[in-house]
Write an enzyme that holds these catalytic residues in place. Structure first.
Site, PDB file in Angstrom:
ATOM      1  N   CYS A 125       0.848  -1.201   0.000  1.00 60.89           N
ATOM      2  CA  CYS A 125       0.000   0.000   0.000  1.00 60.89           C
ATOM      3  C   CYS A 125       0.878   1.244   0.000  1.00 60.89           C
ATOM      4  CB  CYS A 125      -0.888   0.025   1.230  1.00 60.89           C
ATOM      5  SG  CYS A 125      -1.896  -1.424   1.450  1.00 60.89           S
ATOM      6  N   GLU A 128      -1.704   6.704  -3.237  1.00 65.58           N
ATOM      7  CA  GLU A 128      -2.877   7.380  -2.675  1.00 65.58           C
ATOM      8  C   GLU A 128      -3.525   8.210  -3.768  1.00 65.58           C
ATOM      9  OE1 GLU A 128      -1.577   9.688   0.671  1.00 65.58           O
ATOM     10  OE2 GLU A 128      -0.732   7.933   1.696  1.00 65.58           O
ATOM     11  N   TRP A 157      -5.826   1.852  -4.866  1.00 64.01           N
ATOM     12  CA  TRP A 157      -5.326   0.828  -5.776  1.00 64.01           C
ATOM     13  C   TRP A 157      -4.417  -0.197  -5.112  1.00 64.01           C
ATOM     14  CZ3 TRP A 157      -4.360   5.655  -8.961  1.00 64.01           C
ATOM     15  CH2 TRP A 157      -5.494   5.953  -9.705  1.00 64.01           C
ATOM     16  N   THR A 159      -3.502  -3.702  -4.842  1.00 68.46           N
ATOM     17  CA  THR A 159      -3.714  -4.990  -5.518  1.00 68.46           C
ATOM     18  C   THR A 159      -3.688  -6.097  -4.465  1.00 68.46           C
ATOM     19  OG1 THR A 159      -2.634  -4.133  -7.483  1.00 68.46           O
ATOM     20  CG2 THR A 159      -2.821  -6.519  -7.342  1.00 68.46           C
ATOM     21  N   SER A 179      13.642  14.102   4.487  1.00 77.24           N
ATOM     22  CA  SER A 179      14.253  12.838   4.072  1.00 77.24           C
ATOM     23  C   SER A 179      13.756  11.646   4.889  1.00 77.24           C
ATOM     24  CB  SER A 179      15.770  12.942   4.191  1.00 77.24           C
ATOM     25  OG  SER A 179      16.086  13.326   5.509  1.00 77.24           O
ATOM     26  N   GLU A 366       3.542   0.062 -10.645  1.00 79.04           N
ATOM     27  CA  GLU A 366       4.940   0.002 -10.147  1.00 79.04           C
ATOM     28  C   GLU A 366       5.806   1.056 -10.829  1.00 79.04           C
ATOM     29  OE1 GLU A 366       6.794  -3.671  -9.075  1.00 79.04           O
ATOM     30  OE2 GLU A 366       4.849  -4.621  -8.765  1.00 79.04           O
ATOM     31  N   GLY A 367       5.226   2.215 -11.072  1.00 75.66           N
ATOM     32  CA  GLY A 367       5.931   3.319 -11.729  1.00 75.66           C
ATOM     33  C   GLY A 367       5.610   3.316 -13.197  1.00 75.66           C
ATOM     34  N   THR A 368       4.998   4.401 -13.690  1.00 75.53           N
ATOM     35  CA  THR A 368       4.647   4.445 -15.115  1.00 75.53           C
ATOM     36  C   THR A 368       5.930   4.385 -15.949  1.00 75.53           C
ATOM     37  OG1 THR A 368       4.815   6.837 -15.295  1.00 75.53           O
ATOM     38  CG2 THR A 368       2.664   5.960 -14.602  1.00 75.53           C
ATOM     39  N   GLN A 370       6.867   6.452 -18.090  1.00 78.94           N
ATOM     40  CA  GLN A 370       7.522   7.768 -18.098  1.00 78.94           C
ATOM     41  C   GLN A 370       8.485   7.850 -16.900  1.00 78.94           C
ATOM     42  OE1 GLN A 370       4.095   7.489 -18.704  1.00 78.94           O
ATOM     43  NE2 GLN A 370       4.454   7.841 -20.878  1.00 78.94           N
TER      44      GLN A 370
HETATM   45  C1  LIG Z   1      -4.740  -1.809 -11.580  1.00 74.34           C
HETATM   46  C2  LIG Z   1      -3.787  -1.058 -10.711  1.00 74.34           C
HETATM   47  C3  LIG Z   1      -3.129  -1.724  -9.699  1.00 74.34           C
HETATM   48  C4  LIG Z   1      -2.278  -1.019  -8.844  1.00 74.34           C
HETATM   49  N1  LIG Z   1      -1.693  -1.666  -7.779  1.00 74.34           N
HETATM   50  C5  LIG Z   1      -1.025  -0.940  -6.850  1.00 74.34           C
HETATM   51  C6  LIG Z   1      -0.578  -1.555  -5.625  1.00 74.34           C
HETATM   52  O1  LIG Z   1      -0.738  -2.755  -5.398  1.00 74.34           O
HETATM   53  N2  LIG Z   1       0.019  -0.776  -4.705  1.00 74.34           N
HETATM   54  C7  LIG Z   1       0.228   0.563  -4.906  1.00 74.34           C
HETATM   55  O2  LIG Z   1       0.795   1.211  -4.028  1.00 74.34           O
HETATM   56  N3  LIG Z   1      -0.162   1.158  -6.066  1.00 74.34           N
HETATM   57  C8  LIG Z   1      -0.793   0.451  -7.023  1.00 74.34           C
HETATM   58  N4  LIG Z   1      -1.236   1.050  -8.176  1.00 74.34           N
HETATM   59  C9  LIG Z   1      -0.955   2.461  -8.402  1.00 74.34           C
HETATM   60  C10 LIG Z   1       0.046   2.695  -9.521  1.00 74.34           C
HETATM   61  O3  LIG Z   1       1.336   2.353  -9.101  1.00 74.34           O
HETATM   62  C11 LIG Z   1      -0.103   4.158  -9.945  1.00 74.34           C
HETATM   63  O4  LIG Z   1      -1.315   4.229 -10.679  1.00 74.34           O
HETATM   64  C12 LIG Z   1       1.057   4.647 -10.783  1.00 74.34           C
HETATM   65  O5  LIG Z   1       2.234   4.741 -10.014  1.00 74.34           O
HETATM   66  C13 LIG Z   1       0.765   6.000 -11.420  1.00 74.34           C
HETATM   67  O6  LIG Z   1       0.232   6.897 -10.514  1.00 74.34           O
HETATM   68  P1  LIG Z   1      -1.111   7.696 -10.877  1.00 74.34           P
HETATM   69  O7  LIG Z   1      -2.095   6.724 -11.369  1.00 74.34           O
HETATM   70  O8  LIG Z   1      -1.475   8.532  -9.730  1.00 74.34           O
HETATM   71  O9  LIG Z   1      -0.724   8.599 -12.127  1.00 74.34           O
HETATM   72  P2  LIG Z   1      -0.003  10.027 -12.081  1.00 74.34           P
HETATM   73  O10 LIG Z   1       1.198   9.971 -11.222  1.00 74.34           O
HETATM   74  O11 LIG Z   1      -1.011  11.062 -11.788  1.00 74.34           O
HETATM   75  O12 LIG Z   1       0.472  10.143 -13.606  1.00 74.34           O
HETATM   76  C14 LIG Z   1      -0.427  10.495 -14.642  1.00 74.34           C
HETATM   77  C15 LIG Z   1       0.391  10.620 -15.927  1.00 74.34           C
HETATM   78  O13 LIG Z   1       1.389  11.656 -15.764  1.00 74.34           O
HETATM   79  C16 LIG Z   1       2.682  11.133 -16.017  1.00 74.34           C
HETATM   80  N5  LIG Z   1       3.647  11.750 -15.115  1.00 74.34           N
HETATM   81  C17 LIG Z   1       3.543  11.963 -13.770  1.00 74.34           C
HETATM   82  N6  LIG Z   1       4.654  12.536 -13.297  1.00 74.34           N
HETATM   83  C18 LIG Z   1       5.507  12.682 -14.351  1.00 74.34           C
HETATM   84  C19 LIG Z   1       6.814  13.212 -14.508  1.00 74.34           C
HETATM   85  N7  LIG Z   1       7.510  13.670 -13.481  1.00 74.34           N
HETATM   86  N8  LIG Z   1       7.348  13.211 -15.750  1.00 74.34           N
HETATM   87  C20 LIG Z   1       6.664  12.717 -16.817  1.00 74.34           C
HETATM   88  N9  LIG Z   1       5.421  12.201 -16.725  1.00 74.34           N
HETATM   89  C21 LIG Z   1       4.860  12.187 -15.511  1.00 74.34           C
HETATM   90  C22 LIG Z   1       2.559   9.632 -15.734  1.00 74.34           C
HETATM   91  O14 LIG Z   1       3.564   8.901 -16.402  1.00 74.34           O
HETATM   92  C23 LIG Z   1       1.164   9.343 -16.272  1.00 74.34           C
HETATM   93  O15 LIG Z   1       1.224   9.186 -17.659  1.00 74.34           O
HETATM   94  C24 LIG Z   1      -2.060   0.360  -9.050  1.00 74.34           C
HETATM   95  C25 LIG Z   1      -2.725   1.023 -10.096  1.00 74.34           C
HETATM   96  C26 LIG Z   1      -3.596   0.333 -10.903  1.00 74.34           C
HETATM   97  C27 LIG Z   1      -4.329   1.099 -11.965  1.00 74.34           C
END
Ligand SMILES: Cc1cc2nc3c(=O)[nH]c(=O)nc-3n(C[C@H](O)[C@H](O)[C@H](O)COP(=O)(O)OP(=O)(O)OC[C@H]3O[C@@H](n4cnc5c(N)ncnc54)[C@H](O)[C@@H]3O)c2cc1C
Length: 411
Positions: A125, A128, A157, A159, A179, A366-368, A370
């Protein structure tokens, strides 16, 4: 430096067991659980019985101690049959890694043996509502109160939420610190005030629940704080992701291979213009590209996993490369697989549409991708400091340095 990739007999054996379970209990049931959005308990129990949850847990805590590379191979086999089940398996490692990398001896002894045995499932977890890519910006708080922490807020989210028994929850324990703001704390299922809400209706990986986890004054003993002292949570989260990203990448390789295999068979069976469509060169080109990219992704993943096992210096960069490359490949391959199936690929009657739906999330969680590219670029920029011997081949007139008074000095 290229990484030595060594497949142990144990890793071969675990991968073979995973393939057997995937063939018997994952692929045949994938459509059913996808439609119903239900967890595949039959397969999970078989995975536990076969000892596959032991793969990544060190021997001293009841595991096989087979490492991240063996974990990647097991995950790949399961994801080849159903990407959703692949993540349902791999997320147990994601949730356990904070305990593995940061936990005290007592904490490892308390939680890891039941995770290894597959008696307890795990969730991670971190994310947020207002903190996704910017994982440092968390708002869930854990406040000290006597011998306890009291946790308040919501995670998004999660999982495995609801299925899992053990939750690694990243909380703000010192809002004044830059930090040392965050700590990871274990919350167990059934702790008063801890609830799972809003089971998400997802595009893909529908057999594994993704939920909101709510913490309403959840009281846990201070001994649940992962590690010896608070403030280590962000570091533990980053170390966890370095170990877990090869696992997401392995899901992607499995998913790509699964889609490729189906497309390959279909291309031999489907006839148009009096011949199998695999006789048409443009279909051959798609198949060849799919195979080439999948194989390249596979070896990048194995190299990243082997780097994690040997604690190489640049594990983070390699994990990010594997995650980013393999998950982009999975999306590309799934897209081409649908193309090869033509109209049938667009129908939910056949599994290929599911491969396409399942692939998209791999580029996000696990980190987009990007963010992965940012991780890779930052690491490359750091590496440039060690390449000073190449300075003489760089045009001198482009090289400026700044003096203490701010004036520019030509190199
Ligand atoms: C099905 C599913 C399962 C998941 N499971 C887990 C889980 O088990 N545990 C958990 O903790 N999280 C989980 N997540 C969360 C997931 O890790 C996040 O959705 C992901 O890290 C992206 O965060 P966000 O959705 O808030 O998108 P945002 O951070 O809002 O990003 C939106 C867009 O902006 C881009 N962006 C943001 N910042 C930058 C930057 N600095 N430079 C360039 N582009 C940028 C992103 O690449 C993306 O395209 C899950 C999400 C989903 C949908």
């Amino acid at each position: 430096m290229p990484q030595n990739i060594v497949f142990t007999p144990l890793a071969d054996e675990l991968a073979a067991k995973a393939r057997e379970i995937a063939d018997k209990l994952v692929r045949p049931l994938a459509a059913k659980y996808d439609k119903a959005q239900e967890y595949n308990w039959e397969a999970a129990k078989a995975v536990a019985k076969a000892g596959l949850f032991r793969t990544f847990v060190p021997k001293e805590y009841g595991g096989h101690g087979a490492g991240v590379l063996a974990l990647a191979r097991v995950t790949e086999e399961l994801a080849k049959a159903d990407s959703g089940f692949g993540v349902a398996f791999a997320v147990n490692a994601l949730g356990s890694f904070p305990i593995l990398v940061g936990g005290t001896e007592a904490q490892k002894k308390k939680w890891l043996p039941s995770i290894a045995a597959g008696e307890k499932f795990v969730a991670f977890c971190l994310s947020e509502k207002f903190a996704g890519s910017d994982a440092g910006g968390l708002s869930v708080t854990a406040v000290e109160d006597g011998d306890d922490y009291v946790i308040c807020g919501e995670k998004k989210w999660t999982t495995n939420g609801g299925v899992a028994d053990i939750y690694s929850v990243f909380c703000v324990t010192d809002p004044t610190s830059k930090s040392r703001r965050i700590s990871a704390i274990v919350v167990e299922k059934g702790t008063p005030g801890f609830t799972v809400k809003k089971v998400e209706d997802k595009m893909g990986i529908r057999c594994v629940p993704v939920v909101e986890t709510h913490f309403d004054h959840v009281r846990v003993p201070k001994s649940n704080l992962i590690g010896e002292r608070p403030g280590m949570g962000f570091k533990h989260a980053m170390m966890t992701l370095d170990l877990a990203r090869p696992g997401v990448a392995a899901q992607a390789v499995g998913a790509a291979q699964g889609a490729l295999d189906l497309a390959n068979v279909y291309a031999q069976r489907r006839q148009q213009f009096g011949v199998p469509i695999s006789n048409h060169q443009m279909v051959q080109q798609m198949l060849a590209d799919m195979a080439m990219k999948t194989e390249a992704a596979r070896w990048l993943v194995y190299a990243a996993a082997a780097a994690a096992d040997s604690q190489a210096a640049n594990v983070g960069q390699r994990a990010a490369m594997a995650k980013c490359f393999a998950t982009d490949v999975a999306m590309d391959v799934a897209t081409d697989a649908v193309q090869i199936f033509g109209g049938y690929g667009y129908m939910e009657d056949y599994p290929i549409a599911k491969f396409f739906r399942d692939a998209k999330i791999l580029q996000i969680y696990e980190g987009t991708n990007q963010i992965q590219r940012i991780v890779i670029a930052r690491s490359l920029i750091r590496d440039a400091n060690d390449l000073g011997h190449l300075d003489e081949y760089i045009p001198r007139e482009t090289q400026k340095t700044y003096q203490e008074d701010g004036a520019v000095k030509q190199a």
